[in-house]
Motif scaffolding. Structure first.
Motif, PDB file in Angstrom:
ATOM      1  N   THR A  32       0.811  -1.222   0.000  1.00  0.00           N
ATOM      2  CA  THR A  32       0.000   0.000   0.000  1.00  0.00           C
ATOM      3  C   THR A  32       0.840   1.267   0.000  1.00  0.00           C
ATOM      4  OG1 THR A  32      -0.178  -0.120   2.423  1.00  0.00           O
ATOM      5  CG2 THR A  32      -1.954  -1.119   1.120  1.00  0.00           C
ATOM      6  N   TRP A  64      -2.399   4.245  -4.453  1.00  0.00           N
ATOM      7  CA  TRP A  64      -3.729   3.650  -4.481  1.00  0.00           C
ATOM      8  C   TRP A  64      -4.848   4.700  -4.465  1.00  0.00           C
ATOM      9  CZ3 TRP A  64      -4.903  -1.750  -4.292  1.00  0.00           C
ATOM     10  CH2 TRP A  64      -3.769  -2.580  -4.248  1.00  0.00           C
ATOM     11  N   SER A  65      -4.485   5.977  -4.422  1.00  0.00           N
ATOM     12  CA  SER A  65      -5.498   7.031  -4.282  1.00  0.00           C
ATOM     13  C   SER A  65      -6.562   7.044  -5.376  1.00  0.00           C
ATOM     14  CB  SER A  65      -4.815   8.399  -4.197  1.00  0.00           C
ATOM     15  OG  SER A  65      -4.103   8.694  -5.383  1.00  0.00           O
ATOM     16  N   THR A 101      -9.164   4.509  -3.718  1.00  0.00           N
ATOM     17  CA  THR A 101      -9.462   4.388  -2.292  1.00  0.00           C
ATOM     18  C   THR A 101     -10.802   4.998  -1.890  1.00  0.00           C
ATOM     19  OG1 THR A 101      -8.045   6.330  -1.938  1.00  0.00           O
ATOM     20  CG2 THR A 101      -7.091   4.158  -1.477  1.00  0.00           C
ATOM     21  N   GLU A 108     -11.739  -0.343  -0.164  1.00  0.00           N
ATOM     22  CA  GLU A 108     -11.007  -0.456   1.101  1.00  0.00           C
ATOM     23  C   GLU A 108      -9.980  -1.577   0.958  1.00  0.00           C
ATOM     24  OE1 GLU A 108     -11.804  -2.061   5.645  1.00  0.00           O
ATOM     25  OE2 GLU A 108     -13.502  -1.440   4.405  1.00  0.00           O
TER      26      GLU A 108
END
Length: 319
Positions: free
Chosen positions: A16, A21-22, A25, A29
């Motif tokens: 992560t 990962w934005s 997200t 989750e």
């Protein structure tokens, strides 16, 4: 409600943080698991509440029996564009989309040479002696220059291993069932007339073949018996290509000088696995593809796969 994504076998806890990962997200989750699930029951229980699973290489099999126990699963992302442990037909039957990622930018050439050089120069033995106050210079190194490196397989990885061997001044030979003289000459190595000649005439042997029906058990007791007692064997490919019981017997009997192994029949190795205590063995825990750049590629592409799936246009479809 956000979808739930499980990242498996994140041993170093980097998944992560090494990729961004934005982009997903707000809708997904992400939960990372830093341990390995040892059986299907444990895996099915852990993944029952997840819609998306990200798995590395072929560390975790996804047979039909497991997929049937994961009714929520909708997207399975595996690193690389080839995976032999996913049942694609079962995934399709259960409505699971399977996607891959770009292949590794740094295949296990470096780990191959780390093992080979470590064996040749007794690096681990001498390091431990220096740190513990043990004997000074207890081993006699094996030269590389002028010695023969025998490669089982001369594909992308084998060819790069060959180039390093040539740079060391080694004589490099290669053999595989489909290898041609033209391919060997293109890489600048000798085409061995047979597997047996390659094994018997090499000082170092390194395995670089894909696992399949023709290569499973390709190096067994009879083949290991052909190696010189001063020869070293390195396997960073797939464990099943080399018969593990035969290799252990050869190491314990001192029939070969040593082996460097990065792949095993069971991973992670159980604490009591005989490979953990075998003599003349330099072992690493499947580090061939474990590098910062590879992880950034794998997990970054996994995010892209998830984003594309959520947009209704999956990319890098497998199966």
């Amino acid at each position: 409600m956000r979808l739930r994504c499980a990242v498996l076998d994140d041993y170093q806890r980097v998944a992560t943080g090494i990729a961004d990962w934005s982009p997903v997200t707000d809708r997904v989750e992400v939960t990372s698991f830093d341990g390995h699930f040892v059986d299907e029951d444990a895996l099915a229980a852990a993944l029952a509440a997840f819609d998306i699973v990200v798995t590395l290489r072929e560390r975790v099999p996804f047979p039909a029996s497991l997929l049937a126990r994961l009714p929520r699963l909708k997207l399975l992302v595996a690193s690389g564009m080839r995976n032999s442990v996913i049942d694609y037909a079962a995934a399709k039957a259960h409505g699971v989309t399977v996607c891959g990622t770009p292949s590794s930018s740094t295949p296990p050439v470096e780990v191959t040479w780390a093992l080979l050089l470590g064996l040749a120069r007794g690096i681990v033995t001498e390091h431990e002696a220096v740190r513990s106050g043990g004997p000074w210079q207890s081993t006699v190194g094996a030269d590389l220059h002028g010695r023969r490196l025998g490669l089982l397989g001369l594909g992308k990885i084998g060819a790069r291993v060959a180039q390093v061997g040539l740079a060391f001044g080694m004589r490099v030979g290669a053999w595989s069932q489909n290898l041609t003289k033209e391919r060997a000459e293109e890489v600048g190595v000798e085409l061995a007339p047979s597997k047996e000649e390659l094994l018997a005439g090499s000082d170092f042997v390194s395995v670089h073949l894909a696992l399949g029906d023709r290569t499973r058990g390709l190096v067994g007791a009879a083949e290991l018996a052909l190696l010189k007692p001063t020869a070293f064997l390195v396997n960073t490919s797939r464990s099943a290509i080399v018969d593990q019981e035969a290799l252990l017997a050869a190491l314990h009997a001192g029939r070969i000088a040593g082996a460097g192994i990065d792949v095993f029949d069971v991973e992670p190795l159980p604490a009591d696995h005989p490979m953990r205590s075998a003599p003349r063995l330099l072992a690493t825990p499947h580090l061939g593809y474990v590098s910062r750049s590879n992880y950034a590629t794998y997990y970054g592409a996994a995010v892209e796969d998830i984003e594309a799936y959520l947009a209704g246009s999956p990319v890098r479809l497998l199966g």
